[in-house]
Motif scaffolding. Structure first.
Motif, PDB file in Angstrom:
ATOM      1  N   LEU A 209       0.827  -1.211   0.000  1.00  0.00           N
ATOM      2  CA  LEU A 209       0.000   0.000   0.000  1.00  0.00           C
ATOM      3  C   LEU A 209       0.863   1.263   0.000  1.00  0.00           C
ATOM      4  O   LEU A 209       0.461   2.289  -0.570  1.00  0.00           O
ATOM      5  CB  LEU A 209      -0.929   0.004   1.220  1.00  0.00           C
ATOM      6  N   LEU A 210       2.036   1.206   0.615  1.00  0.00           N
ATOM      7  CA  LEU A 210       2.941   2.355   0.573  1.00  0.00           C
ATOM      8  C   LEU A 210       3.411   2.620  -0.855  1.00  0.00           C
ATOM      9  O   LEU A 210       3.535   3.781  -1.268  1.00  0.00           O
ATOM     10  CB  LEU A 210       4.137   2.108   1.496  1.00  0.00           C
ATOM     11  N   VAL A 211       3.672   1.573  -1.613  1.00  0.00           N
ATOM     12  CA  VAL A 211       4.047   1.745  -3.025  1.00  0.00           C
ATOM     13  C   VAL A 211       2.917   2.429  -3.772  1.00  0.00           C
ATOM     14  O   VAL A 211       3.141   3.378  -4.547  1.00  0.00           O
ATOM     15  CB  VAL A 211       4.364   0.378  -3.674  1.00  0.00           C
ATOM     16  N   SER A 212       1.705   1.983  -3.539  1.00  0.00           N
ATOM     17  CA  SER A 212       0.545   2.586  -4.210  1.00  0.00           C
ATOM     18  C   SER A 212       0.407   4.062  -3.864  1.00  0.00           C
ATOM     19  O   SER A 212       0.120   4.892  -4.731  1.00  0.00           O
ATOM     20  CB  SER A 212      -0.721   1.825  -3.810  1.00  0.00           C
ATOM     21  N   GLY A 213       0.634   4.394  -2.594  1.00  0.00           N
ATOM     22  CA  GLY A 213       0.521   5.791  -2.179  1.00  0.00           C
ATOM     23  C   GLY A 213       1.547   6.688  -2.847  1.00  0.00           C
ATOM     24  O   GLY A 213       1.235   7.791  -3.297  1.00  0.00           O
ATOM     25  N   VAL A 214       2.783   6.213  -2.927  1.00  0.00           N
ATOM     26  CA  VAL A 214       3.841   6.991  -3.591  1.00  0.00           C
ATOM     27  C   VAL A 214       3.492   7.217  -5.062  1.00  0.00           C
ATOM     28  O   VAL A 214       3.638   8.329  -5.589  1.00  0.00           O
ATOM     29  CB  VAL A 214       5.195   6.275  -3.454  1.00  0.00           C
ATOM     30  N   SER A 284      -8.207   2.765   7.907  1.00  0.00           N
ATOM     31  CA  SER A 284      -7.415   2.555   6.692  1.00  0.00           C
ATOM     32  C   SER A 284      -8.152   1.641   5.726  1.00  0.00           C
ATOM     33  O   SER A 284      -8.188   1.893   4.508  1.00  0.00           O
ATOM     34  CB  SER A 284      -6.050   1.946   7.048  1.00  0.00           C
ATOM     35  N   TRP A 285      -8.745   0.586   6.238  1.00  0.00           N
ATOM     36  CA  TRP A 285      -9.482  -0.353   5.391  1.00  0.00           C
ATOM     37  C   TRP A 285     -10.660   0.337   4.714  1.00  0.00           C
ATOM     38  O   TRP A 285     -10.914   0.128   3.517  1.00  0.00           O
ATOM     39  CB  TRP A 285      -9.967  -1.536   6.231  1.00  0.00           C
ATOM     40  N   ILE A 286     -11.370   1.187   5.446  1.00  0.00           N
ATOM     41  CA  ILE A 286     -12.499   1.940   4.877  1.00  0.00           C
ATOM     42  C   ILE A 286     -12.009   2.899   3.793  1.00  0.00           C
ATOM     43  O   ILE A 286     -12.641   3.045   2.734  1.00  0.00           O
ATOM     44  CB  ILE A 286     -13.246   2.717   5.976  1.00  0.00           C
ATOM     45  N   VAL A 287     -10.888   3.573   4.051  1.00  0.00           N
ATOM     46  CA  VAL A 287     -10.345   4.524   3.075  1.00  0.00           C
ATOM     47  C   VAL A 287     -10.000   3.814   1.764  1.00  0.00           C
ATOM     48  O   VAL A 287     -10.327   4.308   0.672  1.00  0.00           O
ATOM     49  CB  VAL A 287      -9.112   5.242   3.651  1.00  0.00           C
ATOM     50  N   TYR A 288      -9.377   2.648   1.848  1.00  0.00           N
ATOM     51  CA  TYR A 288      -9.009   1.944   0.626  1.00  0.00           C
ATOM     52  C   TYR A 288     -10.227   1.343  -0.070  1.00  0.00           C
ATOM     53  O   TYR A 288     -10.244   1.218  -1.303  1.00  0.00           O
ATOM     54  CB  TYR A 288      -7.964   0.876   0.930  1.00  0.00           C
ATOM     55  N   ALA A 289     -11.239   0.998   0.700  1.00  0.00           N
ATOM     56  CA  ALA A 289     -12.495   0.578   0.071  1.00  0.00           C
ATOM     57  C   ALA A 289     -13.110   1.743  -0.696  1.00  0.00           C
ATOM     58  O   ALA A 289     -13.631   1.571  -1.813  1.00  0.00           O
ATOM     59  CB  ALA A 289     -13.464   0.065   1.136  1.00  0.00           C
ATOM     60  N   ALA A 290     -13.031   2.947  -0.114  1.00  0.00           N
ATOM     61  CA  ALA A 290     -13.529   4.142  -0.798  1.00  0.00           C
ATOM     62  C   ALA A 290     -12.710   4.429  -2.053  1.00  0.00           C
ATOM     63  O   ALA A 290     -13.252   4.865  -3.081  1.00  0.00           O
ATOM     64  CB  ALA A 290     -13.484   5.339   0.152  1.00  0.00           C
ATOM     65  N   TYR A 291     -11.393   4.181  -1.979  1.00  0.00           N
ATOM     66  CA  TYR A 291     -10.551   4.387  -3.163  1.00  0.00           C
ATOM     67  C   TYR A 291     -10.987   3.475  -4.296  1.00  0.00           C
ATOM     68  O   TYR A 291     -11.120   3.919  -5.455  1.00  0.00           O
ATOM     69  CB  TYR A 291      -9.085   4.129  -2.820  1.00  0.00           C
ATOM     70  N   LEU A 292     -11.192   2.202  -4.007  1.00  0.00           N
ATOM     71  CA  LEU A 292     -11.591   1.267  -5.056  1.00  0.00           C
ATOM     72  C   LEU A 292     -12.942   1.652  -5.648  1.00  0.00           C
ATOM     73  O   LEU A 292     -13.162   1.525  -6.860  1.00  0.00           O
ATOM     74  CB  LEU A 292     -11.649  -0.156  -4.490  1.00  0.00           C
ATOM     75  N   GLY A 311      -5.178   7.281   2.337  1.00  0.00           N
ATOM     76  CA  GLY A 311      -4.874   5.950   2.839  1.00  0.00           C
ATOM     77  C   GLY A 311      -3.400   5.778   3.147  1.00  0.00           C
ATOM     78  O   GLY A 311      -3.019   5.162   4.153  1.00  0.00           O
ATOM     79  N   PHE A 312      -2.537   6.326   2.293  1.00  0.00           N
ATOM     80  CA  PHE A 312      -1.093   6.303   2.509  1.00  0.00           C
ATOM     81  C   PHE A 312      -0.726   6.954   3.844  1.00  0.00           C
ATOM     82  O   PHE A 312       0.085   6.419   4.614  1.00  0.00           O
ATOM     83  CB  PHE A 312      -0.423   7.032   1.336  1.00  0.00           C
ATOM     84  N   VAL A 315      -1.796   4.727   6.817  1.00  0.00           N
ATOM     85  CA  VAL A 315      -0.895   3.595   7.003  1.00  0.00           C
ATOM     86  C   VAL A 315       0.364   4.040   7.747  1.00  0.00           C
ATOM     87  O   VAL A 315       0.816   3.377   8.700  1.00  0.00           O
ATOM     88  CB  VAL A 315      -0.527   2.948   5.651  1.00  0.00           C
ATOM     89  N   LEU A 316       0.951   5.169   7.339  1.00  0.00           N
ATOM     90  CA  LEU A 316       2.123   5.686   8.036  1.00  0.00           C
ATOM     91  C   LEU A 316       1.803   6.045   9.479  1.00  0.00           C
ATOM     92  O   LEU A 316       2.589   5.775  10.394  1.00  0.00           O
ATOM     93  CB  LEU A 316       2.674   6.910   7.297  1.00  0.00           C
ATOM     94  N   PHE A 317       0.630   6.646   9.683  1.00  0.00           N
ATOM     95  CA  PHE A 317       0.213   7.007  11.042  1.00  0.00           C
ATOM     96  C   PHE A 317       0.075   5.756  11.906  1.00  0.00           C
ATOM     97  O   PHE A 317       0.483   5.735  13.073  1.00  0.00           O
ATOM     98  CB  PHE A 317      -1.111   7.771  10.980  1.00  0.00           C
ATOM     99  N   ASN A 318      -0.482   4.702  11.322  1.00  0.00           N
ATOM    100  CA  ASN A 318      -0.673   3.465  12.072  1.00  0.00           C
ATOM    101  C   ASN A 318       0.655   2.768  12.356  1.00  0.00           C
ATOM    102  O   ASN A 318       0.803   2.084  13.373  1.00  0.00           O
ATOM    103  CB  ASN A 318      -1.595   2.525  11.293  1.00  0.00           C
ATOM    104  N   LEU A 319       1.621   2.939  11.458  1.00  0.00           N
ATOM    105  CA  LEU A 319       2.925   2.317  11.651  1.00  0.00           C
ATOM    106  C   LEU A 319       3.710   2.971  12.775  1.00  0.00           C
ATOM    107  O   LEU A 319       4.414   2.292  13.530  1.00  0.00           O
ATOM    108  CB  LEU A 319       3.736   2.384  10.356  1.00  0.00           C
ATOM    109  N   PHE A 320       3.603   4.303  12.894  1.00  0.00           N
ATOM    110  CA  PHE A 320       4.451   5.035  13.822  1.00  0.00           C
ATOM    111  C   PHE A 320       3.681   5.645  14.994  1.00  0.00           C
ATOM    112  O   PHE A 320       3.938   5.314  16.150  1.00  0.00           O
ATOM    113  CB  PHE A 320       5.206   6.144  13.076  1.00  0.00           C
ATOM    114  N   ALA A 321       2.742   6.537  14.705  1.00  0.00           N
ATOM    115  CA  ALA A 321       2.143   7.368  15.750  1.00  0.00           C
ATOM    116  C   ALA A 321       1.384   6.560  16.792  1.00  0.00           C
ATOM    117  O   ALA A 321       1.425   6.882  17.983  1.00  0.00           O
ATOM    118  CB  ALA A 321       1.215   8.410  15.122  1.00  0.00           C
ATOM    119  N   ILE A 322       0.686   5.506  16.351  1.00  0.00           N
ATOM    120  CA  ILE A 322      -0.123   4.745  17.295  1.00  0.00           C
ATOM    121  C   ILE A 322       0.740   4.145  18.401  1.00  0.00           C
ATOM    122  O   ILE A 322       0.410   4.203  19.581  1.00  0.00           O
ATOM    123  CB  ILE A 322      -0.902   3.634  16.561  1.00  0.00           C
ATOM    124  N   ASN A 323       1.875   3.574  18.045  1.00  0.00           N
ATOM    125  CA  ASN A 323       2.749   2.956  19.042  1.00  0.00           C
ATOM    126  C   ASN A 323       3.596   3.968  19.796  1.00  0.00           C
ATOM    127  O   ASN A 323       4.006   3.706  20.931  1.00  0.00           O
ATOM    128  CB  ASN A 323       3.665   1.930  18.371  1.00  0.00           C
TER     129      ASN A 323
END
Length: 335
Positions: A209-214, A284-292, A311-312, A315-323
Motif C-alpha cells: 500500500l505504501l508503493v501505491s501511495g507513492v 485505513s481499510w475503509i479509506v481503501y475501500a472508498a478508493y476502489l 490511505g497512505f 498507514v504511516l500514522f498506524n505504523l508510527f504514531a499509534i505505538n
C-alpha cells in the motif's frame, strides 16, 4: 539484555543482522541515486528530442516554401533541408535507460541484504522476527521494496523506484535510529502462532500500500504539472500501477485485520475493543475501500488518487504514531 524475558539469544547473529540492516540502507541509497540520475538524463534526452523534432518541423516548412516558389530539382549530392538531425557524435546517447537497468539489480541486492537481516534476527532470537516496532518496520519496508521490484519491473517504470526507496530509506533510518531494540525474546503475550500470521500479513499489505501511495502522489504531480513532469510515465500508467497495488493489498490487509481480531479474542477475550491500533486499521481499510469505489467511478480518477494518498497517510500514522504517541493494548510491542 533484559533478564526477565528468558530465552536463548545468539548475539553474533544479532550483530550480523544489524550490520546487514545498515548495509541494505546504504545499497538502497546508491540505487535511489542512480535512479534519480537516470530520471535527470531521461529529461535531458526528451528535451533534446523535442528540440530536434521542432527543428525538423521548421525545416520541412522551409522545404515546402522553397518547393512552391521553385520547381528546380536539387543536384545529386545536395543535402535535403528536411533532414536536420546533427552529427551522430553530437547526439546525446540514451544513457538513462542503461543507468536505470544497472540500478535495478542494485535494488535487488539491497533487498537480499534486507531479507537476510530479518532472517538472521529471527535465527538469533529463535522466533518470528517481528515482535517489536523496529522489526515490524524492517519487515514492512522489505515488503515495500519487494512490491516495487515486482510492480515497477518494466524498464520504463523502474526509475519510479527512486521515490519509493526514499520513503523506505527514511522509514528504515527512523527505525534504526529511534526504534531500535536489541535482539531478545518477546514478552509472553506475543508468544503465539498468531504473531507469525497476523503481523506478517499486515506488514506485507502495508508495504504494498505504501508503493501505491507513492505512485498516486506522482500521479497527482503529473496531472498538476504535465509539461514539467514529462519525465514521469503517463498519468494512465501511474493510475494503473497504483490501482494494481491496492487490488492486491486491500484483501490482504482485510485478512490481517480479521486475523488480529481472532488473536484478540484468544488473548483478551473479545474480537474487537476499539483499541487505537484497531481503530486506525479499520479506518485505513475503509479509506481503501472508498478508493476502489472512486476508482471504478467514471471521471473520479483524480479524486480516487487523493483518497489513495489519504490511505497512505493513515498507514504511516498506524505504523508510527499509534505505538509512539497513543497508549493502547498494542503498545506492549515496545521500542
Amino acid at each position: 539484555m533484559d533478564t526477565d524475558m528468558s530465552g536463548y539469544v545468539n548475539e553474533t547473529l544479532g550483530r550480523l543482522s544489524d550490520q546487514l540492516y545498515v548495509t541494505s540502507i546504504g545499497i538502497y541509497s546508491v540505487a535511489a541515486l542512480l535512479f534519480f540520475v537516470a530520471l535527470a538524463m531521461g529529461a535531458k534526452v526528451k528535451t533534446y528530442a523535442g528540440d530536434l523534432a521542432e527543428s525538423d518541423r521548421q525545416a520541412r516548412e522551409l522545404v515546402g516554401a522553397s518547393a512552391s516558389s521553385s520547381r528546380s530539382v536539387p543536384a545529386a549530392g545536395d543535402r535535403t533541408p528536411g533532414r536536420v538531425s546533427g552529427p551522430p557524435e553530437r547526439r546525446p546517447r540514451n544513457r538513462a535507460a542503461v543507468l536505470s537497468a544497472a540500478a535495478y539489480p542494485v535494488v535487488i541486492l539491497g533487498l537480499i541484504a534486507h531479507i537476510a537481516s530479518i532472517v538472521l534476527r529471527g535465527l538469533a532470537t529463535d522466533r518470528a522476527p517481528w515482535g517489536n516496532m523496529y522489526e515490524f518496520i524492517a519487515l514492512t519496508c522489505a515488503a515495500c521494496v519487494l512490491g516495487a521490484v515486482v510492480v515497477l519491473r518494466k524498464p520504463a517504470q523502474r526509475p519510479l523506484m527512486s521515490f519509493v526507496l526514499l520513503v523506505v530509506i527514511l522509514m528504515m533510518f527512523i527505525g534504526g535510529k529511534w526504534l531500535y531494540t536489541h535482539a531478545a525474546p518477546v514478552v509472553p503475550a506475543l508468544k503465539s502462532y498468531w504473531l507469525i500470521i497476523h503481523v506478517s500479513v499486515v506488514s506485507i499489505a502495508s508495504g504494498v500500500l505504501l508503493v501505491s501511495g507513492v505512485v498516486s502522489i506522482l500521479f497527482l504531480i503529473r496531472e498538476r504539472w504535465p509539461s514539467t513532469m514529462d519525465v514521469l510515465p503517463s498519468s494512465d500508467t501511474l493510475d494503473r500501477v497504483a490501482y494494481k497495488c491496492v487490488v492486491f493489498a486491500f484483501p490482504l490487509f482485510g485478512l490481517g485485520v480479521i486475523c488480529g481480531a481472532i488473536w484478540a479474542e484468544a488473548a483478551w477475550g473479545r474480537f474487537w475493543g476499539w483499541d487505537p491500533k484497531e481503530t486506525v486499521s479499520f479506518i485505513s481499510w475503509i479509506v481503501y475501500a472508498a478508493y476502489l469505489h472512486a476508482r471504478a467511478t467514471a471521471g473520479w480518477r483524480t479524486a480516487a488518487a487523493w483518497v489513495n494518498v489519504v490511505g497512505f497517510v493513515t498507514v504511516l500514522f498506524n505504523l508510527f504514531a499509534i505505538n509512539l504517541v497513543v497508549s493502547g493494548l498494542h503498545s506492549y510491542a515496545g521500542l
